[in-house]
Structures are given as structure tokens and as C-alpha cells.
Design an enzyme around this catalytic site. Structure first.
Site, short mmCIF file in Angstrom:
data_model
loop_
_atom_site.label_atom_id
_atom_site.label_comp_id
_atom_site.label_asym_id
_atom_site.label_seq_id
_atom_site.Cartn_x
_atom_site.Cartn_y
_atom_site.Cartn_z
N ARG A 40 0.77 -1.23 -0.14
CA ARG A 40 -0.03 0.01 -0.07
C ARG A 40 0.89 1.11 0.00
O ARG A 40 0.40 2.34 -0.57
CB ARG A 40 -0.90 0.14 1.44
CG ARG A 40 -2.03 -0.95 1.01
CD ARG A 40 -2.89 -0.99 2.11
NE ARG A 40 -4.12 -1.43 1.69
CZ ARG A 40 -5.07 -2.20 2.56
NH1 ARG A 40 -4.47 -2.31 4.04
NH2 ARG A 40 -6.09 -2.93 2.34
N LYS A 203 -17.57 -16.35 4.23
CA LYS A 203 -19.03 -16.24 4.37
C LYS A 203 -19.75 -15.78 3.13
O LYS A 203 -19.29 -15.04 2.34
CB LYS A 203 -19.48 -15.00 5.43
CG LYS A 203 -19.03 -15.56 6.85
CD LYS A 203 -19.89 -14.94 7.99
CE LYS A 203 -18.62 -13.54 8.30
NZ LYS A 203 -19.38 -12.50 8.76
N GLY A 356 -8.63 -8.71 0.46
CA GLY A 356 -7.20 -8.79 1.38
C GLY A 356 -6.65 -10.20 1.34
O GLY A 356 -5.39 -10.29 1.02
N GLY A 379 -12.42 -4.38 1.07
CA GLY A 379 -13.58 -4.00 1.59
C GLY A 379 -14.54 -3.00 0.70
O GLY A 379 -15.47 -3.09 0.06
#
Ligand code: ADP
Ligand code: MG
Length: 400
Positions: A40, A203, A356, A379
């Protein structure tokens, strides 16, 4: 159609001698004071270098993790990032420990060439996450031009992402933000077919929005990770003690129907790596078909599935991947995830990774240079692909 229409870019402003506040996502993994992956930081360099070249007075700011207590002040400090930036940019990074004090305001007028300011972790003040007007106006008091290059934080309505740019008159995005949005726009609006999405991770509920929004565009859904067992349960297979979202079985059923009734494909694992518990990796074994025996949990896709998925991937013109195929943090259960990474690397199509953990898995096997684009924001990229508006982007959009 472009998610960037009406959004000013850093290149639209005259930066010379202006105080340019650049919101970055410098949230890098740090262990014992050492940066483990500076991905990053590297991704932020083009915008910083551009502003320095244009002789701006540069203020950099970012969050780091989710500080909760005083004890986190050391663990989640941006100080190691200041040192790394200093090396990478070959300039003097003045680190300001208290982001909400007057220090930056006093320092900026005297800032020389090859000097810039980095504020400490913005989230050390609770006001950041509260999107407090007080914090935003404080930051605005020493900002002439605001640039958001923090793609990974732009789905959060925080003070430095939304409050500040709504006060500062000249506000736009940096080069990383532009690249991230253009890549995701390519997936949303211009994907060449066959378009396949490889979805895994923990999930089903995390990925439903994406499946819904891309249902009409994607030709083949390739499913792995823990979310696969909710789908297999929906098809009536025994899933043993695998991770399962009981409340989502009906939804999984409905999604399978909707995908198949449109003549599209959904691939589910046809064999698995299974264990009795996660600590007994040495005693893992493989199933011969979809069914998972009572008392066993599936922790990775099996060898037949790896082959099936890798072959399917060779047929794609556009590939999107989010979520590992198994508990890849444990080496014995990382084969499925590595197989996908290799198949992506070998693909001649466009390969975009937005997650990620999937990104970490690719880097673990050193294949990051073989991908078209690895997003810096898991996200944020999911929310964008779900069709949600990113607050940090919308606040910058000129409506006329
Ligand atoms: P990403 O960060 O790429 O979006 P997620 O955060 O959704 O991915 O999921 C990553 C997590 O899913 C990992 O920690 C991994 O261990 C877990 N996971 C994958 N497969 C399984 C499985 N079969 N059982 C339990 N956990 C799993
Ligand atoms: Mg994750």
C-alpha cells in the site's frame, strides 16, 4: 458509464506552494515494529511524487488498524511508515505525533523542497470514525487542496474521507484511486466474455451483494472456501462439521436457481481436503466426492476440484477473484488457493483481484506481477462491485 465522471483529479489543480492534504491508505501489516508488506505504501508513491514535483506543501494522512485502547498507540503507530516513506521517496518525512494539534499548521509555511509532513494514525482520535465536524474543520484549517488517494478507506464515511473534502473547496482524487475505480469499472461495464468470478473466503453473506449485482454479467461462478459448504448444503450434500451459515441455505438455493435459470454456470467443489480439527493438519485426508463425513470439516478444495477450476479458468476472457479456496494460512490447506493463483497467472485474460486475503495468498507465492490488477482495498472493492456508492468518492463528485 464511468464511476469517475465529475470527479476532479489531482492533475486539475495548480499545486505550487499550496498546502495539499493527501488522504492515503497506509494501513500496512506491521509485526514487532517491522513492515511485512509495503504494497500500500508503494501504491501511494505516484501521487506523493507528483505533488512533490509540483512543489506543493504536502501533508499525508492515513489510518492504521482499529485502535481501541491506549495500548494500541504503539502497535498501530504510523512511525514505521514514516521511516519507509523517507527511504522510498528520498526526502525528509516530518512525523506529527498528535494529529489534532496545531503543529502542522505552524510547520507548513516553512516546509522546504524534499520535505513533507505525515500525521500520526488519524484513528487515534475517536473523532475520525465519528466523521466529526470538529476534526474535519481542524484539518481544513491547514488544507488548500484535498486529495483522496485512499481507495481502501473510501467506503467509510469518516472525518478525513467525507467531512474534510466537504469543507475544502478544491478536492479531488489521486492516481491510485483513479486506477482502482477504472479497473473495477472495467469489470462492471466492459468485461469481455466469458467473464468468470472465483468466490471464496469465509462467508456467503459477505459476497451476496456482489453476486446479486453481477448476476447478469458473469457467465460462470466458481465457488470455494467456507462459503462453498452453504451452497453444497443447499444442494442436499452432507457437509459434516464444515463452516456453515445455516441461515443462508435457502438464499444459496435461490441463487443457484437464479444463476442456472439464466443459462449460466455455478461450479461447486467436487472433492475436499478434510480434517477432524484444524490443529490436526497432519491427519488431513481427501474425499472422493462432494460429501463430507460426519465429524470432519472441509478446509480446502480437493485435487479433482483444483483441476476442474484451473481448466475452466483457461476459458475466461475476464476473471475476478475474491476470497481464498481454503484455510490458506495453514500451508497444508493452501493448495486450492495456490492452484487458483497459478491459473490466474497463466491466463491471457484480464485478471482482477479484490480481497485482502486473496491478494496475500498471491503474494505468498510471488505471482503478483502476473495479475492485471490487485486492489489495495478488499472491503471497498466489494462494496463498489455490489453497486454501492463509495462515500469518499461521492463527496468529490461535481453535479451539473
Ligand atoms: P478476502 O479477504 O480475500 O476477501 P475473506 O476475508 O472473505 O477473503 O476470507 C478469508 C478467510 O476465509 C481466511 O481467513 C480463510 O482461512 C477462511 N476460509 C477459507 N476457506 C475456509 C474453510 N473451508 N473453512 C474455514 N475458513 C475458511
Ligand atoms: Mg479478508
Amino acid at each position: 458509464m464511468s464511476g469517475l465522471s465529475g470527479i476532479p483529479s489531482i492533475e486539475d489543480f495548480d499545486l505550487k506552494n499550496k498546502r495539499v492534504f493527501i488522504r492515503l491508505d497506509l494501513n500496512v501489516p506491521i509485526e514487532n515494529g517491522k513492515i511485512i508488506d509495503d504494497f500500500r505504501i508503494q501504491a501511494a508513491l505516484p501521487t506523493i511524487r507528483y505533488a512533490m514535483d509540483k512543489e506543493a506543501k504536502v501533508i499525508l494522512a492515513s489510518h492504521m488498524g482499529r485502535p481501541k485502547s491506549k495500548a494500541d498507540k504503539q502497535r498501530l503507530s504510523l512511525e514505521p511508515v514514516a521511516l519507509r516513506l523517507q527511504e522510498l521517496l528520498d526526502c525528509d518525512v516530518i512525523f506529527i505525533h498528535e494529529p489534532d494539534e496545531e503543529a502542522a499548521k505552524g510547520l507548513l509555511p516553512g516546509l522546504k523542497r524534499k520535505q513533507l509532513v505525515l500525521l500520526e494514525n488519524l484513528r487515534f482520535s475517536a473523532l475520525e470514525e465519528e466523521n466529526s465536524h470538529e476534526m474535519a474543520s481542524h484539518l481544513a484549517s491547514y488544507t488548500d487542496i484535498y486529495i483522496n488517494d485512499a481507495f481502501g478507506a473510501s467506503h467509510r464515511a469518516h472525518a478525513s474521507v467525507v467531512g474534510l473534502p466537504s469543507i475544502v473547496k478544491q478536492a479531488g482524487i489521486g492516481f491510485l484511486m483513479k486506477k482502482e475505480i477504472s479497473m473495477l469499472d472495467q469489470v462492471l461495464y466492459q468485461a469481455e466474455t466469458p467473464f468468470m468470478a472465483v468466490l471464496g473466503g469465509s462467508k456467503v453473506s459477505d459476497k451476496i451483494g456482489l453476486v446479486e449485482n453481477l448476476l447478469a454479467k458473469i457467465d460462470t461462478f466458481i465457488i470455494g472456501g467456507a462459503m462453498a459448504y452453504t451452497f453444497l448444503a443447499a444442494k442436499g450434500f452432507q457437509v459434516g462439521s464444515s463452516k456453515l451459515e445455516n441461515g443462508k441455505i435457502n438464499l444459496a438455493k435461490e441463487l443457484i436457481n437464479r444463476i442456472e435459470s439464466r443459462g449460466k454456470k455455478i461450479l461447486l467443489p467436487i472433492d475436499h481436503v478434510i480434517v477432524e480439527n484444524l490443529k490436526a493438519a497432519a491427519q488431513s485426508t481427501e474425499t472422493t466426492n462432494e460429501a463430507i463425513p460426519e465429524g470432519w470439516m472441509a478446509v480446502d478444495i480437493g485435487p479433482k476440484t483444483r483441476k476442474l477450476y484451473a481448466e475452466e479458468i483457461t476459458k475466461a476472457a475476464t476473471l475476478f477473484w475474491n476470497g481464498p479456496m481454503g484455510v490458506y494460512e495453514i500451508e497444508a490447506f493452501s493448495k486450492g488457493t495456490i492452484a487458483i493463483a497459478k491459473a490466474f497467472a497463466a491466463s491471457s485474460g484480464t485478471t482482477i483481484i479484490g480481497g485482502g486475503d486473496s491478494a496475500a495468498a498471491i503474494k505468498k507465492v510471488g505471482l503478483e506481477d502476473q495479475m492485471t490488477h490487485i486492489s489495495t482495498g478488499g472491503g471497498a472493492s466489494l462494496e463498489y462491485l455490489e453497486g454501492s456508492k463509495l462515500p469518499g468518492l461521492e463527496v468529490l463528485r461535481k453535479k451539473d
